[in-house]
Design an enzyme around this catalytic site. Structure first.
Site, short mmCIF file in Angstrom:
data_model
loop_
_atom_site.label_atom_id
_atom_site.label_comp_id
_atom_site.label_asym_id
_atom_site.label_seq_id
_atom_site.Cartn_x
_atom_site.Cartn_y
_atom_site.Cartn_z
N HIS A 1 -5.49 -3.26 -2.66
CA HIS A 1 -5.26 -1.91 -3.87
C HIS A 1 -5.27 -2.80 -5.15
O HIS A 1 -5.03 -1.90 -6.27
CB HIS A 1 -3.90 -1.41 -3.58
CG HIS A 1 -3.97 -0.76 -2.47
ND1 HIS A 1 -4.26 0.44 -2.18
CD2 HIS A 1 -3.24 -1.23 -1.06
CE1 HIS A 1 -4.31 0.78 -0.75
NE2 HIS A 1 -3.72 -0.18 -0.21
N SER B 1 0.91 -1.30 0.04
CA SER B 1 0.13 -0.07 0.04
C SER B 1 0.78 1.17 0.04
O SER B 1 0.36 2.35 -0.36
CB SER B 1 -0.77 -0.12 1.22
OG SER B 1 -0.21 -0.14 2.39
N LYS C 1 -11.85 1.02 -1.88
CA LYS C 1 -10.61 1.55 -2.71
C LYS C 1 -11.39 1.42 -4.30
O LYS C 1 -12.24 2.28 -4.61
CB LYS C 1 -9.46 0.87 -2.49
CG LYS C 1 -8.93 1.24 -1.30
CD LYS C 1 -8.02 0.43 -0.57
CE LYS C 1 -7.47 1.07 0.95
NZ LYS C 1 -7.23 0.08 1.84
#
Ligand code: PLP
Length: 413
Positions: free
Chosen positions: A207, A179, A242
């Site tokens: 992610h 990250s 995200k």
């Protein structure tokens, strides 16, 4: 003196090290702009990689869900909080990532902090990449298993640790996309080691899900370990706040492992279920991710990443090189520019801020000491002109530093 009076001194110590964190209350504007205290800023802060957080289709899904389900879920999923919307989302998530079954959680932090202790305990062994996200580290601590930390991405070292461990139950935990660095784990290599040592692999693809792999199906799909090639020794975890633009998380994998987690994960059992309105928003986000619009946004994002790297990579600009700033090697939307010193990173952040651009400075303990950085996060909500503006302001800031150094040297001479 009571120890309760020491907190002011401890806060002052944070200030002295430039480590005090401050929040900003924001209001979203068009594209990737945020309004902060009445000022409109071009933001490179958000993990909303596909620009779904403001998308009209997701808004509509939420409106319809509120009309049908109301607002709150009312109870734990183990009691009456498991809505038909949440159940449908679990089936769709499992299908999307090509794994037998998925379990939907209200947050990613709570997922990892709690599934790790459900999988291993005292006497078992855990193997953890040095740059793993805090929630995996906290899950490891809570588990009471023996934790072996291996240097970031060093599979030879991991192999040696696995070989030396006498434990019968071994769990390897790793971010799929790191990250703060933006690099992708060698998932094929990790999986091969797990096969060799009869270990289970837990991957955190917070992610990667939505942006990596075919149709954004994630880093595990990109590694070919899903669908017909699904491995019985991988648990895949990803978050929904995200690229999916909403909030929450899920874990997916073999039927019996996921059923075990449903039985034994404390943050699942003892927490109020995610509201159906969020599940419906994620379902709308997922349809977008898997469809043509998702593909279009991923292509746009890839072009922005390339544009930024051409502008800032080593060798692209003499002033940036002379300042000692280095863009880390990353192909993902996370593009960290390492400045080094905490105060220097804050100063560059402040310079950008004066020009109406917001890039967060990330300092220890989130990243190793001496590697304070600007964590540039790109999104499909950005335009090419936004990236050009960022590159221009950073180059000018580096050139300004250079002039400063020349002047200081002249004074000394
Ligand atoms: C953001 C993040 C989490 C936490 O997920 P939340 O849903 O925000 O709690 C977990 N792991 C990684 C790698 C993350 O980046």
């Amino acid at each position: 003196m009571s120890w309760l009076n020491e907190f002011d001194d401890r806060l002052a110590a944070l200030d002295a090290q430039a480590l005090r964190r401050r929040r900003r209350a924001v209001v979203p504007e068009q594209g990737a702009r945020l309004n902060v205290d009445g000022e409109s800023l071009l933001a490179f802060c958000s993990n909303d990689y596909l620009g779904l957080a403001q998308d009209p289709l997701l808004r509509q899904a939420v409106h319809a869900a509120v009309d049908r389900y109301g607002v709150g879920s009312g109870a734990s999923p183990m009691v009456s909080g498991h809505s038909v919307a949440n159940a449908a989302l679990e089936r769709e998530l499992a299908e999307a990532v090509g794994l037998p079954r998925a379990l939907y959680f209200y947050a990613g932090y709570a997922t990892n902090a709690s599934i790790v202790p459900a999988l291993v305990g005292e006497g078992d062994a855990l193997f953890s990449d040095a740059l793993n996200h805090a929630c995996l580290i906290d899950g490891a601590r809570l588990s009471k298993a023996t934790v072996h930390r291996y240097p970031h991405g060093n599979l030879a070292r991991l192999d040696a640790l696995l070989t030396a461990s006498p434990a019968r139950r071994k769990l390897v935990i790793s971010d799929a996309v790191f990250s703060m660095d933006g690099d992708v784990a060698d998932i094929t290599g990790l999986h091969a080691l797990c096969e060799r040592h009869d270990a289970l692999l837990l991957l955190d693809d917070a992610h990667g899900f939505g942006v990596l792999g075919p149709q954004g199906r994630g880093a595990l799909a990109a590694a070919g370990l899903t669908g017909p090639g699904a491995s019985p020794r991988v648990l895949y975890m990803a978050t929904l706040g995200k690229a999916l633009g909403v909030a929450g998380a899920f874990v997916a994998g073999p039927e019996s492992l996921v059923e075990w987690l449903l039985q034994k994960t404390r943050s699942y059992t003892y927490a109020t279920a995610a509201p159906a309105l969020l599940a419906e928003a994620v379902r709308a986000g997922l349809r977008c991710v898997l469809g043509a619009e998702g593909e279009r946004r991923r292509q746009h994002l890839a072009a922005l990443i390339e544009q930024l790297r051409e502008g800032l990579a080593p060798g692209a600009d003499a002033a940036v090189d002379a300042a000692g700033w280095t863009l880390m090697p990353s192909d993902t939307a996370i593009q960290p520019l390492v400045i080094g010193d905490n105060e220097a990173a804050l100063a560059v952040m402040a310079t950008l801020r004066e020009q109406g651009i917001w890039v967060p400075a990330i300092r220890p303990p989130t990243v190793p000491v001496g590697t304070a950085r600007l964590r540039i996060a790109l999104s499909a909500a950005h335009q090419s002109a936004d990236v050009a503006a960022l590159v221009g302001v950073l180059r000018a800031a580096a050139a300004g530093l250079g002039q400063h150094r020349v002047a200081a040297a002249a004074l000394e001479a």
